[in-house]
Design a protein around this motif. Sequence first.
Motif, short mmCIF file in Angstrom:
data_model
loop_
_atom_site.label_atom_id
_atom_site.label_comp_id
_atom_site.label_asym_id
_atom_site.label_seq_id
_atom_site.Cartn_x
_atom_site.Cartn_y
_atom_site.Cartn_z
N UNK A 56 0.85 -1.20 0.00
CA UNK A 56 0.00 0.00 0.00
C UNK A 56 0.88 1.24 0.00
N UNK A 57 1.55 1.50 -1.13
CA UNK A 57 2.48 2.62 -1.22
C UNK A 57 1.75 3.94 -0.98
N UNK A 58 2.38 4.80 -0.21
CA UNK A 58 1.77 6.09 0.10
C UNK A 58 0.55 6.00 0.98
N UNK A 59 0.28 4.81 1.53
CA UNK A 59 -0.92 4.63 2.35
C UNK A 59 -2.20 4.96 1.59
N UNK A 60 -2.20 4.73 0.27
CA UNK A 60 -3.33 5.14 -0.56
C UNK A 60 -4.62 4.44 -0.16
N UNK A 61 -4.58 3.10 -0.06
CA UNK A 61 -5.81 2.36 0.25
C UNK A 61 -6.26 2.64 1.67
N UNK A 62 -5.30 2.74 2.58
CA UNK A 62 -5.64 3.06 3.97
C UNK A 62 -6.35 4.41 4.06
N UNK B 113 8.78 6.53 -5.16
CA UNK B 113 9.31 5.47 -4.31
C UNK B 113 9.86 6.00 -2.98
N UNK B 114 10.34 7.24 -2.98
CA UNK B 114 10.91 7.79 -1.75
C UNK B 114 9.82 8.30 -0.80
N UNK B 115 8.55 8.25 -1.24
CA UNK B 115 7.43 8.61 -0.38
C UNK B 115 6.54 7.40 -0.08
N UNK B 116 6.97 6.22 -0.49
CA UNK B 116 6.12 5.03 -0.39
C UNK B 116 5.77 4.68 1.04
N UNK B 117 6.67 4.99 1.99
CA UNK B 117 6.43 4.62 3.38
C UNK B 117 5.72 5.71 4.18
N UNK B 118 5.27 6.76 3.52
CA UNK B 118 4.53 7.83 4.18
C UNK B 118 3.09 7.83 3.68
N UNK B 119 2.22 8.55 4.35
CA UNK B 119 0.86 8.75 3.85
C UNK B 119 0.86 9.96 2.93
N UNK C 137 -6.00 11.30 -3.53
CA UNK C 137 -6.85 12.10 -4.42
C UNK C 137 -6.91 11.46 -5.80
N UNK C 138 -5.75 11.02 -6.32
CA UNK C 138 -5.72 10.35 -7.62
C UNK C 138 -6.59 9.10 -7.61
N UNK C 139 -6.56 8.35 -6.51
CA UNK C 139 -7.40 7.16 -6.41
C UNK C 139 -8.88 7.53 -6.48
N UNK C 140 -9.28 8.58 -5.78
CA UNK C 140 -10.67 9.03 -5.82
C UNK C 140 -11.06 9.51 -7.22
N UNK C 141 -10.16 10.23 -7.88
CA UNK C 141 -10.44 10.69 -9.24
C UNK C 141 -10.62 9.50 -10.19
N UNK C 142 -9.81 8.47 -9.99
CA UNK C 142 -9.90 7.28 -10.84
C UNK C 142 -11.25 6.59 -10.65
N UNK C 143 -11.67 6.47 -9.39
CA UNK C 143 -12.98 5.86 -9.11
C UNK C 143 -14.09 6.69 -9.74
N UNK D 221 -6.98 17.47 -0.63
CA UNK D 221 -6.17 18.36 -1.47
C UNK D 221 -5.38 19.34 -0.62
N UNK D 222 -6.00 19.87 0.41
CA UNK D 222 -5.30 20.79 1.30
C UNK D 222 -4.18 20.06 2.04
N UNK D 223 -4.46 18.85 2.51
CA UNK D 223 -3.43 18.07 3.19
C UNK D 223 -2.28 17.76 2.23
N UNK D 224 -2.60 17.53 0.96
CA UNK D 224 -1.56 17.24 -0.02
C UNK D 224 -0.68 18.46 -0.25
N UNK D 225 -1.28 19.63 -0.34
CA UNK D 225 -0.48 20.85 -0.53
C UNK D 225 0.49 21.05 0.65
#
Length: 304
Positions: A32-38, A198-204, A210-216, A230-234
């Motif tokens: 679960x890279x980037x904690x995307x699914x979590x 890859x250097x952010x894979x172990x972080x949330x 957001x990309x996952x939600x856009x894909x859905x 989006x604000x958290x991402x910025x």
Amino acid sequence: MRDPEELYELTPAADSVPRGLPLVAGLTGFADAGGVVTQLGQYLVDTLETTELVLFDNDELLDYRARRPSILFDQDHLAEYSPPTLTLSLAHDELGAPFLLLTGYEPDFRWEAFAAAVLRFIERYEVASTTWVHAIPMPVPHTRPVRVTVSGNREELIEQMSIWKPRTQAPANLLHLVEWKLQELGAPVAGFVALVPHYLADTEFPGAAVTALESISAATGLIFPTDRLREESREFLGKVDSQVAGNEELARLVSTLEERHDSYVEGNPLPSPLTDEEGEVPSADEIAAELERFLAGRRDDDDR
């Protein structure tokens, strides 16, 4: 294979589910890279109205020693025991559209039986389409949009959105098995894998969620509130940029990844179906306002 009904219990709400809804799925556990699914599962449960339909049995599916439940120790006693959950729920998007949501942990045991149970519910509820997401680490820079690779049999989504189309062997996710079985049945299914730096894979990484939600949204037409993410991402990317600026070696790495990314994308231009002419993704409020204008126009036409 033993009866899949051993794996779950139905709630009273399970008998009153509309037919023909889309199914959205994401199971935490492997890669679960980037904690995307979590992030995705927690965000949807926290922000949307949901009703549990199916509760899966931890004792049948979970390796407790590999993923130990948490307890709360309060001074001299145990105040809370929090086992993980795996559920199928009825959810509603920001505009009230219903859909089915499969969230929780990826089962450690009885994959075939669990996949059979999921297919049984897909048949029972006459699911219109199945969409699932996961994420893997990739040598891409955080300074560029998070891209996706698409699998399944929804050719329009693959052509519009799949930036990377490898031929490779990789460890399977349980939802790969579900996708495989749905393909054999000719049922509409799409799997989105977010390509996380890859250097952010172990972080949330909120931007990847957001990309996952856009894909859905692209696969189902469902609308999700994303302003908070989006604000958290910025804020997150601002902190990453600060660290990069203070580390010459990391700055060279990011610069190299940018050059490789831009060279690759230049030969694979894939405009997202969710972006406007400037390449910006509209907010949920803007989408809702546009839908209201569309519906108002339809009502005016009907009145003539």
